[in-house]
Scaffold this motif. Structure first.
Motif: not given
Lengths: 351, 351
Positions: A35, A44-47, A52, B47, B50-52, B153
């Motif tokens: 993202r 910022v990454i969204m799974p 992972w 996960p 949410g976001e990472w 998020e």
């Protein structure tokens, strides 16, 4: 713009780093989306789902490479391949990476361009996108990479699952990277006739499809990449699984050493079994398969590249059975950066 | 066991690295679980939602620290704090980290123990668990860290959201770390009476709660940490947001320089405004707040630690209005590892 920001811009232009979701291939885990990428405090990454897999790997000047022996594009290419190999060895699909690049100021010009060209090639080959990192000045070149990938839940293949009776397999032939390194150290690596032999050291390939297949189909009970040499890496796998192993020397697929005088000079005999057992950086897969899964291997990608080299035992030692049927204990004599007995690449180049 | 594996075991024993889910505090994003940690090819994390947020940061001997000027435990502590600061500046909750540690063989004994003690303290303070990494020999000490955190998020606060009219805030007082460094460089940093002044340089603290609150409550339109100095970092924030800024010199909260002769010697005048504008490593927060959100700040954790120092403008330049009401352009003169004008810590220690 400050010079660190300019450097980051150059890196971001050179290497795929766009935001958005990853395109999934059939059978791949997924839903991951980048993202926010390079240029902010953090990525910022969204799974969406799945697990992972994360791994870090470092490449240091004078330890893993020298700028005399290794072209800049090989250093860039190989740094990323080495880091990704650990991820692939879990059966994960590589998605993104963070690059920490420490450089002397004298390396920020053309050398860096070539380094980035090599890294870009590896990123495209491996399907990786650059999401961030750090840059700093440093007395020597130091590359630290964190790679992130996805795997279907519960399908990551660890080093810990090998059980007595499992068959031990390797992909490809072992010792190819070591032979390439030896040619470079002998100063004959740039001769065109040896290019094909040097490439496995400078531009190693990963078995991404095979590793993902072994994980997805639950065929492998344990798996890792051979980065530090079969003798060292098999010992690590056995230690994590709480088992031992019996290898058969005659079955180990090994590199052919060309019968050329200039290859044999330099004081060190190039023994193909020695190189296969202890030579590092092949990045081939080492994995174990329970008896009931063995016949599935015929459906694996590239089944002819797979060789059964031995079996897992309950005795906590590793032995090699020679051509004479005599078993001898196999010591870990692969690559170990902290061991003083084996000299670094730089020390060997100094002679 | 090979020596690299032994080193990894020592690190894993010293620093929290257990697997399992994270315990969430109220208001935190979460559901993250570390399924496989240190000792395999890669870490596996799961996960929930949410976001990472992911970030990497490097600390290099001779560039960011020297072993003469900095105790080993400070180097371990600060390496992890520096890396985590970028994550906190997005509003994320730190969860796990990967440690790449490159060391000369001479540093693998007691020095490493002290380094790990400092890093352990930072990990406990920040709620971080070690999930993996890499170790290698290297001519100098080099620490590269990747930190991963969670954020709800859409709540990560980037550098790109500042709009003309937003008020610019900083937390704490600026220049404290620079003053500590100056005392060390003058050779008086170890005098007990200066301990309190040196600590912000050796053992900086992060504003984790404040940053998470600003993100969760959507109060900040843009945010970053001040790691390289206000003048450099504000320029980066403005560049990403496509805006400019007007600061008021008299409002910038700054460190008090003790009126002691030994502090003033060494050829360099210690000007508190200069240190506040250009001094690095305070790890305070720099953030912007739209007018409609301003009154919410009274509810922030530690509201008295927040100071409005200026405003975002549409003119793409950064000016400082002095005590005489005269605006002057603010150049980026903070820390830049690739700039040759400013000398590295090592060069300054050489004199």
């Amino acid at each position: 713009m400050d010079s660190e920001s300019r450097l980051v811009e150059r890196i971001a232009r050179a290497i795929p780093s766009g935001i958005g979701p990853w395109r999934r291939r059939p059978g791949e885990a997924g839903g991951l989306e980048l993202r926010l990428g390079i240029g902010d405090d953090a990525a910022v990454i969204m799974p969406e789902r799945g697990e992972w897999v994360l791994s870090s790997d470092a490449s240091a000047e004078g330890v893993h490479f020298t700028t005399n022996a290794h072209p800049a594009d090989s250093i860039g290419y190989k740094s990323l391949v080495r880091a990704t190999s650990d991820l692939a060895a879990m059966g994960a699909t590589p998605r993104l990476f963070l690059l920490t690049l420490a450089l002397p100021r004298s390396r920020t010009g053309r050398w860096l361009d070539e380094f980035l060209t090599g890294m870009r090639r590896a990123a495209l080959l491996l399907g990786l996108r650059l999401a961030g990192g750090d840059t700093t000045a440093n007395p020597t070149i130091f590359v630290s990479i964190t790679v992130l990938g996805e795997v279907m839940e519960g399908r990551a293949v660890t080093r810990a699952g090998a059980r007595p009776g499992d068959t031990i397999y390797v992909s490809g032939r072992l010792g190819r990277a070591q032979l390439g390194l030896e040619l470079i150290l002998r100063g004959i690596g740039r001769e065109p006739r040896f290019g094909r032999l040097v490439d496995p050291h400078l531009y190693p390939r990963l078995r991404l499809k095979l590793a993902a297949w072994l994980a997805r189909e639950r065929v492998a009970s344990a798996m890792m990449d051979i980065s530090d040499g079969l003798s060292t890496d098999l010992a690590r796998l056995c230690a994590r699984s709480g088992v031992g192993a019996r290898l058969f020397a005659t079955r180990i697929p090994r590199v052919e050493v060309p019968a050329i005088r200039s290859v044999k000079r330099g004081g060190m005999k190039l023994d193909s079994l020695e190189m296969a057992l202890h030579g590092g950086e092949d990045y081939e897969l080492l994995f174990t398969v329970p008896g009931r899964q063995a016949q599935q291997l015929a459906r694996a990608p590239g089944p002819r590249e797979l060789t059964a080299i031995g079996e897992i035992t309950s005795a906590k030692q590793i032995v090699v059975v020679g051509a004479d049927q005599h078993p001898t204990r196999l010591d870990s004599r692969g690559w170990d950066p902290f061991r003083t007995r084996r000299r670094s690449i730089k020390e060997r180049l100094r002679g």
